[in-house]
Design an enzyme around this catalytic site. Structure first.
Site, PDB file in Angstrom:
ATOM      1  N   GLY A 137       0.832  -1.189   0.000  1.00 25.18           N
ATOM      2  CA  GLY A 137       0.000   0.000   0.000  1.00 25.18           C
ATOM      3  C   GLY A 137       0.862   1.232   0.000  1.00 25.18           C
ATOM      4  O   GLY A 137       2.092   1.165  -0.176  1.00 25.18           O
TER       5      GLY A 137
ATOM      6  N   VAL B 136       2.509  -5.151   3.694  1.00 26.76           N
ATOM      7  CA  VAL B 136       1.716  -5.783   4.738  1.00 26.76           C
ATOM      8  C   VAL B 136       1.994  -7.277   4.687  1.00 26.76           C
ATOM      9  O   VAL B 136       1.885  -7.905   3.628  1.00 26.76           O
ATOM     10  CB  VAL B 136       0.207  -5.519   4.548  1.00 26.76           C
ATOM     11  CG1 VAL B 136      -0.585  -6.187   5.667  1.00 26.76           C
ATOM     12  CG2 VAL B 136      -0.076  -4.028   4.508  1.00 26.76           C
TER      13      VAL B 136
ATOM     14  N   LYS C 119       2.327  -4.413   9.416  1.00 27.85           N
ATOM     15  CA  LYS C 119       2.308  -3.324   8.444  1.00 27.85           C
ATOM     16  C   LYS C 119       3.636  -2.584   8.572  1.00 27.85           C
ATOM     17  O   LYS C 119       3.882  -1.899   9.570  1.00 27.85           O
ATOM     18  CB  LYS C 119       1.125  -2.410   8.769  1.00 27.85           C
ATOM     19  CG  LYS C 119       0.745  -1.422   7.715  1.00 27.85           C
ATOM     20  CD  LYS C 119      -0.527  -0.716   8.188  1.00 27.85           C
ATOM     21  CE  LYS C 119      -0.982   0.322   7.198  1.00 27.85           C
ATOM     22  NZ  LYS C 119      -2.174   1.034   7.708  1.00 27.85           N
TER      23      LYS C 119
ATOM     24  N   ASP D 210      -9.956   8.464   4.532  1.00 29.43           N
ATOM     25  CA  ASP D 210      -9.641   7.651   3.349  1.00 29.43           C
ATOM     26  C   ASP D 210     -10.538   6.424   3.308  1.00 29.43           C
ATOM     27  O   ASP D 210     -10.092   5.317   3.026  1.00 29.43           O
ATOM     28  CB  ASP D 210      -8.166   7.239   3.349  1.00 29.43           C
ATOM     29  CG  ASP D 210      -7.719   6.696   1.984  1.00 29.43           C
ATOM     30  OD1 ASP D 210      -8.345   7.067   0.968  1.00 29.43           O
ATOM     31  OD2 ASP D 210      -6.757   5.911   1.940  1.00 29.43           O
TER      32      ASP D 210
END
Length: 834
Positions: free
Chosen positions: A21, A26, A41, A124
């Site tokens: 991402g 991840v 993450k 988001d």
């Protein structure tokens, strides 16, 4: 460098790469300490301030529809591993059934409501950040979350988020708030029911193909202007739940007619646009409900407390408790046909106001008594002695039913004054610890009340009677209930609900329907902040406060030295003897259950200390720093338990509950052998080494509280209301004489480590310092004010060993509370029933 299977980050062993991402990679990993799989993450660089803030934001959120943060490393976050598929992947297969879209939408709204209540916006929200699991929805990646009141995390007015799911104000780089997330939720709802991304030109034709209630939710969520959208996510959740209850209209003929109508409307809209005309969609419109708000008098603040607002029986006046900036609380009355508010003379220190049936008198708690005053002015009358109770009600028969303290059944006393008598009995089999929030039904003999239990599922609303000890359960809710115009009104997880009530059968019927959303509520007190007139014409409530709190260090001048730990909601704290740790009481925002958490003051890291389903609170450190004593509802009346700080020791009960009240720890003697605690307004001592043998240390007809051992263990500071107001006293551990050290009221005593000074909170919430010399005689100096305490429901504070610093929980931002008044709400509820 990318990680490979078998690599380790701390205790976490990499199993596989899950994806990439904007932040980094991840991974699926295994936690070798707790033996569970997690999502790791990993950032491409060391965490900076932005990522630390992100972690603090996520760590506050404990919700079934939000991905949980487990741990934080120098460049990685350890998250709950969520099994399932993203909503984005699911939507590649096409639109969802309307029932499923509504259910998922309500769960997303519920998650947002929990975040917004903490002052956090997602910014988001998109299908790629929503996981569909076997148990429902999980909202992921609060990586762009912004703490309310903080500056933009990158550049001022930076545009952050995913363009296709941005609200208009977000695309323009303007300020974002909860309504920004609501717009994104509207986009997701549109995509779930259509299978394609939102286009404004598609909206009119889409709306007429949907159930009317759902289309109303969708249309308002997608309003371009934030002020025209739903204002809270809890409102969206409530409306979606309402839409889910709409009967299905599933005949093919109806669906065909809707499709035909959709084409016709689309063509009409196009023709109108070409002709420069406007097209307006008309649907069934709910009756308009009059709504307005009013602020408190200048220089005062509405107290956030239980039962601090009361509408008169005829709905013409509202009584509120509001505090001056110095902390002095007074009772105020506002006539609804006027903008002025009048202070009730003699009501200083008031709490819990309630009206007489004819509206001519107001009663309230103050100065250790239950009092009454003519509403239009006149002398006050004492009804009986009582601590500030949790609710009271005045019957047309001339009786007052009230809760005398937070750990007691209901009492009954003549409104003209007299000796209170027990009215209800706690049910030990249900682990009830109090009866609270009484309100009378129209017959003046039956009354509603809430029985609070140490088990959440046993906290419920009952009907009692002045003529019988028998009670009948009518609702299982963490709230009070009142009868108004054919309905019972009650709170449910931040929503005000109404359900029909049969006065003859004394039972509810039909489904509960929402009246208002985002109302303030206190699950730990089983209370929602609303009130209504007897005829139901006027309803008043408080909106939920989004102000978060943080632990702060102050110097003796009241300047903030340091903010420590995450922004959250502390309900009481205690500083360790070495000054390195703080044990906090925090409540789960959904269940209201209180647990203890340990904070490392150096890093601000929080770890859970207790997790029992019962409430744990009021922690006290042992002088060697090895143990925490705390009160717990694991018994019907609260008992005192202890747990070792280091290691997974078994929690053990050290003081059982008494038959008449609950035990609350306050101070540990310096030798660690004796624990001072309070039980029903008296001070007791428990000998820890002697199997916690207990004895009364100071009992009286008054209310004593806050005992604190001196550093040498020979003296105890405490508070008592024997003068009519709470004051601070010092008494030898072995001795009879008490020395008063406060002048104009005091509470929450703390000794300085050298034993030469006592700090306490004055009645106006100023932190005070008193020099003291103890020996054959006691000499004290005149109390000196240090600084005005920040506004907070909880007055506790801790003092550093040097006596130069004070730590307490304070709001990160302040806002004035207002009262919202709702008129003609019944017509809206009846419309929804049709």
């Amino acid at each position: 460098m990318p990680l490979s299977k078998g690599d380790r980050l701390g205790p976490y062993e990499i199993l596989a790469l899950v994806g990439r991402g904007g932040m980094g990679e991840v991974y699926r990993a295994h936690d070798n300490r707790l033996l569970r799989d997690v999502a790791l993450k990993v950032a491409s660089t060391q965490f900076d301030t932005r990522f630390e803030r992100e972690a603090r934001a996520i760590a506050q959120l404990n919700h079934p529809h939000i991905c949980t943060l487990h741990d934080l490393g120098p460049d990685y976050l350890v998250m709950e591993l969520v099994e399932g598929e993203t909503l984005a992947n699911r939507l590649k297969k096409g639109a969802l059934p309307i029932e499923q879209a509504i259910r998922y939408g309500a769960q997303i709204a519920d998650a947002l409501a929990a975040a917004h209540a903490r002052g956090i916006t997602h910014r988001d929200l998109k299908p790629g950040n929503v996981m569909v699991t076997r148990t429902g929805i999980k909202v992921l990646d609060f990586g762009l979350a912004k703490m309310a009141g903080e500056e933009t995390l990158t550049i001022a007015n930076a545009v952050m988020g995913t363009p296709a799911y941005m609200a208009p104000e977000q695309r323009e780089g303007k300020s974002c708030d909860a309504r920004t997330d609501i717009y994104a939720l509207g986009l997701i709802l549109f995509e779930m029911v259509t299978g394609k991304r939102y286009s404004p030109s598609d909206l009119p034709a889409t709306l007429v193909t949907l159930p009317e209630r759902f289309s109303h939710v969708l249309e308002k969520a997608l309003a371009p202007a934030p002020d025209l959208r739903w204002q809270t996510a809890s409102d969206v959740r409530t409306e979606l739940e309402w839409a889910a209850a709409q009967p299905a209209r599933a005949t093919s003929q109806v669906m065909e007619s809707r499709k035909t109508l959709a084409w016709a409307i689309a063509a009409t809209a196009l023709a109108a646009a070409l002709a420069g005309m406007f097209w307006v969609r008309r649907t069934a419109i709910a009756p308009l409900t009059a709504r307005f708000t009013f602020q408190m008098p200048e220089s005062t603040t509405q107290r956030r407390g239980t039962g601090e607002t009361a509408v008169s029986p005829d709905g013409s006046r509202i009584a509120v408790v509001s505090e001056f900036e110095g902390g002095s609380a007074w009772l105020w009355i506002r006539n609804l046909d006027s903008e002025e508010m009048r202070k009730v003379e003699g009501s200083e220190g008031a709490s819990g106001p309630f009206w007489s049936p004819d509206g001519q008198h107001l009663a309230f708690f103050a100065d250790g008594k239950l009092k009454r005053a003519p509403a239009d002015g006149g002398p006050l009358q004492n009804i009986c002695n009582s601590a500030p109770g949790l609710g009271a009600a005045w019957s047309p028969s001339g009786d007052i039913v009230f809760n005398p303290t937070n750990r007691a059944p209901l009492m009954r006393v003549p409104a003209a004054g007299g000796a209170p008598a027990p009215l209800t009995r706690l049910n030990d089999a249900l682990q009830e610890n109090s009866h609270r929030w009484p309100s009378f039904l129209p017959d003046g003999r039956h009354f509603l009340f809430t029985a609070r239990s140490s088990l959440r599922e046993n906290t419920a609303v009952y009907i009692g009677s002045l003529d019988s000890k028998e009670v009948k359960r009518v609702l299982t809710e963490q709230s009070q209930a009142i009868y108004a115009a054919e309905y019972l009104l009650f709170g449910r997880e931040g929503n005000l609900m109404a359900q029909r009530f049969d006065l003859d059968k004394l039972q509810v019927s039909g489904k509960p329907l929402p009246v208002a959303g985002n109302i303030d509520h206190a699950p730990t007190s089983a209370n929602s902040f609303f009130t209504a007139s007897v005829d139901g014409r006027v309803l008043a409530y408080h909106l939920a406060s989004s102000t978060a709190t943080q632990m702060m260090w102050f110097d003796r001048q009241g300047s903030v030295i340091e903010r420590v730990g995450p922004v959250g909601g502390s309900m009481g704290s205690s500083l360790s003897p070495d000054g390195r740790k703080l044990v906090l009481t925090q409540a789960d925002s959904n269940t209201g259950n209180r647990d203890l958490w340990m904070m490392e003051l150096g890093s601000g890291t929080l770890t859970r200390f207790t997790s029992n389903p019962a409430n744990d609170w009021q922690p006290v450190w042992s002088p060697d720093g090895e143990w925490i004593a705390f009160a717990s509802d694991r018994t019907p009346q609260s008992s005192i338990w202890r747990k070792r700080v280091n290691g997974n020791s078994v929690e053990e009960m050290i003081v059982p509950p008494s038959a008449s009240g609950g035990a609350f720890p306050k101070s540990w003697s310096p030798d660690g052998q004796t624990l001072a605690y309070v039980d029903k307004g008296d001070i007791w001592l428990a000998a820890i080494a002697a199997s916690s043998k207990t004895k009364a240390w100071f009992t009286s007809d008054f209310l004593e509280a806050s005992p604190q051992f001196s550093p040498d263990g020979k003296w105890v500071a405490y508070t008592s209301n024997e003068t009519g107001a709470r004051e601070v006293y010092v008494r030898a551990l072995v001795g009879a004489r008490a020395y008063r050290i406060s002048v104009t009221g005091g509470d929450v005593t703390r000794w300085r480590a050298n034993g030469k000074q006592i700090n306490f909170m004055a009645a106006d919430r100023r932190l005070m310092a008193v020099g003291i010399t103890v020996g054959e005689t006691v000499r004290v100096t005149t109390p000196k004010p240090l600084f005005l305490r920040c506004p907070s429901e909880y007055l506790d504070f801790s003092v550093s060993a040097s006596g130069e610093r004070f730590i307490m929980s304070c709001p990160t931002a302040t806002s004035k509370r207002a009262v919202t008044v709702l008129l003609d709400w019944q017509s809206t509820v009846k419309f929804r029933q049709e």
